[in-house]
Design a protein around this motif. Structure first.
Motif, PDB file in Angstrom:
ATOM      1  N   SER A 216       0.847  -1.187   0.000  1.00  0.00           N
ATOM      2  CA  SER A 216       0.000   0.000   0.000  1.00  0.00           C
ATOM      3  C   SER A 216       0.879   1.233   0.000  1.00  0.00           C
ATOM      4  O   SER A 216       1.621   1.480   0.968  1.00  0.00           O
ATOM      5  CB  SER A 216      -0.926   0.012   1.221  1.00  0.00           C
ATOM      6  OG  SER A 216      -1.692   1.192   1.251  1.00  0.00           O
ATOM      7  N   SER A 217       0.812   1.995  -1.100  1.00  0.00           N
ATOM      8  CA  SER A 217       1.552   3.248  -1.228  1.00  0.00           C
ATOM      9  C   SER A 217       0.554   4.374  -1.437  1.00  0.00           C
ATOM     10  O   SER A 217      -0.343   4.270  -2.295  1.00  0.00           O
ATOM     11  CB  SER A 217       2.531   3.172  -2.401  1.00  0.00           C
ATOM     12  OG  SER A 217       3.152   4.423  -2.619  1.00  0.00           O
ATOM     13  N   SER A 218       0.699   5.428  -0.666  1.00  0.00           N
ATOM     14  CA  SER A 218      -0.252   6.549  -0.755  1.00  0.00           C
ATOM     15  C   SER A 218      -0.190   7.226  -2.107  1.00  0.00           C
ATOM     16  O   SER A 218      -1.238   7.579  -2.677  1.00  0.00           O
ATOM     17  CB  SER A 218       0.032   7.552   0.367  1.00  0.00           C
ATOM     18  OG  SER A 218       1.366   8.051   0.275  1.00  0.00           O
TER      19      SER A 218
ATOM     20  N   PHE B 196       3.625  -0.333 -10.780  1.00  0.00           N
ATOM     21  CA  PHE B 196       3.788   0.911 -10.022  1.00  0.00           C
ATOM     22  C   PHE B 196       4.116   0.540  -8.570  1.00  0.00           C
ATOM     23  O   PHE B 196       3.342  -0.181  -7.921  1.00  0.00           O
ATOM     24  CB  PHE B 196       2.513   1.762 -10.069  1.00  0.00           C
ATOM     25  CG  PHE B 196       2.322   2.493 -11.360  1.00  0.00           C
ATOM     26  CD1 PHE B 196       2.851   3.762 -11.538  1.00  0.00           C
ATOM     27  CD2 PHE B 196       1.609   1.920 -12.405  1.00  0.00           C
ATOM     28  CE1 PHE B 196       2.678   4.446 -12.726  1.00  0.00           C
ATOM     29  CE2 PHE B 196       1.432   2.592 -13.596  1.00  0.00           C
ATOM     30  CZ  PHE B 196       1.969   3.859 -13.760  1.00  0.00           C
ATOM     31  N   LEU B 197       5.231   1.035  -8.096  1.00  0.00           N
ATOM     32  CA  LEU B 197       5.701   0.724  -6.744  1.00  0.00           C
ATOM     33  C   LEU B 197       5.970   2.014  -5.977  1.00  0.00           C
ATOM     34  O   LEU B 197       6.384   3.030  -6.563  1.00  0.00           O
ATOM     35  CB  LEU B 197       6.975  -0.129  -6.781  1.00  0.00           C
ATOM     36  CG  LEU B 197       6.865  -1.494  -7.460  1.00  0.00           C
ATOM     37  CD1 LEU B 197       8.238  -2.151  -7.549  1.00  0.00           C
ATOM     38  CD2 LEU B 197       5.884  -2.400  -6.728  1.00  0.00           C
ATOM     39  N   GLY B 198       5.758   1.969  -4.683  1.00  0.00           N
ATOM     40  CA  GLY B 198       6.173   3.057  -3.803  1.00  0.00           C
ATOM     41  C   GLY B 198       7.554   2.783  -3.242  1.00  0.00           C
ATOM     42  O   GLY B 198       8.146   1.718  -3.451  1.00  0.00           O
TER      43      GLY B 198
ATOM     44  N   LEU C 198       7.950   1.182 -12.592  1.00  0.00           N
ATOM     45  CA  LEU C 198       7.947   2.619 -12.308  1.00  0.00           C
ATOM     46  C   LEU C 198       7.862   2.814 -10.801  1.00  0.00           C
ATOM     47  O   LEU C 198       6.900   2.337 -10.163  1.00  0.00           O
ATOM     48  CB  LEU C 198       6.760   3.307 -12.997  1.00  0.00           C
ATOM     49  CG  LEU C 198       6.589   3.027 -14.507  1.00  0.00           C
ATOM     50  CD1 LEU C 198       5.355   3.731 -15.033  1.00  0.00           C
ATOM     51  CD2 LEU C 198       7.821   3.447 -15.271  1.00  0.00           C
ATOM     52  N   VAL C 199       8.849   3.492 -10.235  1.00  0.00           N
ATOM     53  CA  VAL C 199       8.912   3.750  -8.787  1.00  0.00           C
ATOM     54  C   VAL C 199       8.543   5.203  -8.545  1.00  0.00           C
ATOM     55  O   VAL C 199       9.147   6.119  -9.134  1.00  0.00           O
ATOM     56  CB  VAL C 199      10.311   3.440  -8.219  1.00  0.00           C
ATOM     57  CG1 VAL C 199      10.370   3.776  -6.741  1.00  0.00           C
ATOM     58  CG2 VAL C 199      10.655   1.969  -8.442  1.00  0.00           C
ATOM     59  N   CYS C 200       7.549   5.428  -7.695  1.00  0.00           N
ATOM     60  CA  CYS C 200       7.082   6.775  -7.376  1.00  0.00           C
ATOM     61  C   CYS C 200       7.611   7.158  -5.991  1.00  0.00           C
ATOM     62  O   CYS C 200       7.308   6.464  -4.998  1.00  0.00           O
ATOM     63  CB  CYS C 200       5.558   6.836  -7.393  1.00  0.00           C
ATOM     64  SG  CYS C 200       4.821   6.277  -8.945  1.00  0.00           S
TER      65      CYS C 200
END
Length: 517
Positions: free
Chosen positions: A327-329, A391-393, A424-426
């Motif tokens: 879980s990434s905000s 998509f990863l945090g 893709l790392v945010c």
């Protein structure tokens, strides 16, 4: 003619018997014993001065007499006695001199035991004057003994300081009123609890999680503490407030170790406190610090997430299957914004024990009407064939491009990289750090090992029930892992989209602008 000088013999020298005393053993029997004793007395140093023989003295430097009190009142001066002793005398004169000495002079020639001890002490002092001071050979204490001595000294110093403070406050000795010391201890305990304890307890219970959530909660607690702060007398605001912030940080660390983003925020706040102008009043300084905290939260977290969403939304197209882990905000914001724009996509939420953070994200996404699939990390290699983007945090981005995130991220990125799926790392720029880390073992946060020994809802699976009783068994519950930069396709930040090799540029620019220190 000097009457003290004895007449010479007719031969012009000393009698042969007297000259051969030192080389020929005299006959013990008969009258020759007396001349031998007289000659021996003449060869020894005089009792008056106790100086060496005349043949050993230089004619220029004549030492003064050392024991003048041994001289008889009618004896000649020392210089004349030395000159007289250097001249040869007849045996009769020498015998008379030896007989006139008596017992007193024999004691001066053979000193007593007390005089010997005195002379030894004087000789030792004379030798020590020119010799270097000897260092006593004391056995060095061990490291444990030195540490025990230091701890004892610190404890004594602290006790003395506390006694002095209590004595000053009461005007009496500290032992006279034990209630005062209890009040002082309670005051110290209350100073440590100035920070709202709920923040640390939320860290400990896991109610506040995630890099952004923990950092915002910490900064808001600092803001409240600064608002209620007042500078003590005889102290400066910058130094005392920095010490208080450090005590608050220690309280948070006891609840849970700090994340890298929290460390950057703490350094930012301490830097702002150190740079406060001395001309500001206390109220102005506190207002300035509260404004800095609000600006940091707004610019570095809230606005930064919005910028990341605006960049990442360009990578979401209709028909995509997007995979996320945990879980990434910021990833949740990207998916929510894409859904509001009317994009048609499906989300695969991959989760893992023991925290199961993905269940909360899944519940929120389903409530918004997004099509989702839920699975555990052990099936990621099977489900990855359907995915178009990952998509990863991230908890932090290190200077060598390594992604420091929740444990399991490296496995997901490795499987995606093996199948040629872009990762893709945010991550916000305030989470970047100049540290370099190559693995997850050199620095990590350890979770509770009892959590992974139990399976929720399966009481029958109790194989690790009494694992603490087994000496050869250890449970390892890591919180983070390190994903190599080779498995990362792109890093999306509030500065734009960039490859992992450009991370040092972001760190350097932040150093130049002094946005965080």
């Amino acid at each position: 003619m000097d009457l003290r000088r004895p007449p010479r013999s007719t031969s012009g020298g000393v009698e042969p018997k007297i000259r051969q005393v030192g080389f020929v053993t005299p006959d013990v029997s008969g009258p020759s014993e007396l001349p031998a004793v007289a000659a021996a007395a003449a060869l020894q140093p005089g009792p008056a001065d106790g100086s060496p023989p005349a043949s050993d003295l230089s004619p220029v430097m004549i030492p003064p007499p050392r024991h003048a009190d041994h001289l008889s009142p009618g004896s000649p001066p020392a210089s004349e006695a030395i000159l007289a002793s250097s001249a040869p005398q007849p045996s009769s004169m020498r015998f008379d001199a030896a007989s006139e000495l008596g017992d007193d002079d024999s004691r001066s020639m053979a000193p007593s035991a007390g005089e010997l001890e005195t002379n030894k002490g004087d000789l030792a002092d004379t030798q020590n004057e020119g010799a270097p001071v000897s260092i006593s050979q004391k056995q060095k204490p061990s490291k444990a003994e030195r540490r025990a001595i230091q701890e004892a000294q610190r404890a004594a110093k602290a006790a003395a300081k506390e006694a002095g403070l209590s004595g000053k406050s009461t005007g009496a000795p500290s032992g006279a009123n034990p209630a005062v010391s209890k009040q002082a201890k309670s005051a110290k305990a209350s100073q440590k609890k100035d920070v709202p304890p709920a923040v640390g307890l939320h860290y400990l219970s896991g109610e506040v999680s995630g890099g952004n959530g923990r950092c915002i909660a910490m900064l808001l607690s600092f803001r409240e503490a600064i608002k209620d702060y007042s500078t003590p007398p005889n102290k400066t605001l910058s130094r005392d407030l920095t010490a208080k912030i450090s005590s608050y940080v220690s309280f948070f660390i006891e609840c849970r170790p700090l994340s890298i983003s929290m460390g950057n925020a703490i350094r930012f706040l301490k830097n702002r406190i150190a740079k406060l102008p001395l001309t500001l009043s206390e109220s102005e300084a506190k207002a300035s610090l509260q404004s800095d905290i609000d600006r940091f939260i707004n610019e570095k977290i809230v606005v930064a997430d919005q910028v990341i969403v605006s960049h990442a939304i360009t990578k979401v197209r209709d028909g995509d299957v997007l995979l996320t882990y945990g879980s990434s905000s910021v990833v949740e914001m990207i998916l929510d914004h894409a859904h509001k724009l009317g994009r048609k996509f499906r989300v695969i939420v991959v989760d893992s024990r023991p925290k199961l953070e993905g269940q909360g994200l899944l519940r929120r996404l389903v409530a918004k009407g997004i099509n989702c699939t839920y699975t555990h990390i052990n099936a990621v290699s099977y489900i990855m064939h359907e995915v178009t983007r990952v998509f990863l945090g991230a908890s932090s981005i290190l200077s060598n491009g390594t992604v420091y995130s929740r444990v399991g991220t490296a496995s997901v990125a490795m499987v995606a990289h093996a199948l040629g799926i872009p990762v893709l790392v945010c991550c916000e720029a305030y989470k970047f750090h100049e540290r370099v880390q190559l693995d997850s073992i050199c620095a990590n946060e350890l979770g509770d090992p009892d959590v992974i020994s139990k399976v929720p809802g399966r009481a029958d699976l109790d194989h690790l029930k009494n694992w603490t009783d087994k000496e050869n068994l250890q449970l390892l519950n890591l919180t983070y892992d390190a994903t190599p930069s080779d498995y990362v396709s792109m890093i999306i930040t509030d500065y734009g989209m960039l490859p992992p090799t450009s991370v040092p540029v972001i760190v350097r620019e932040y150093r130049k602008e002094q946005l965080w220190v």
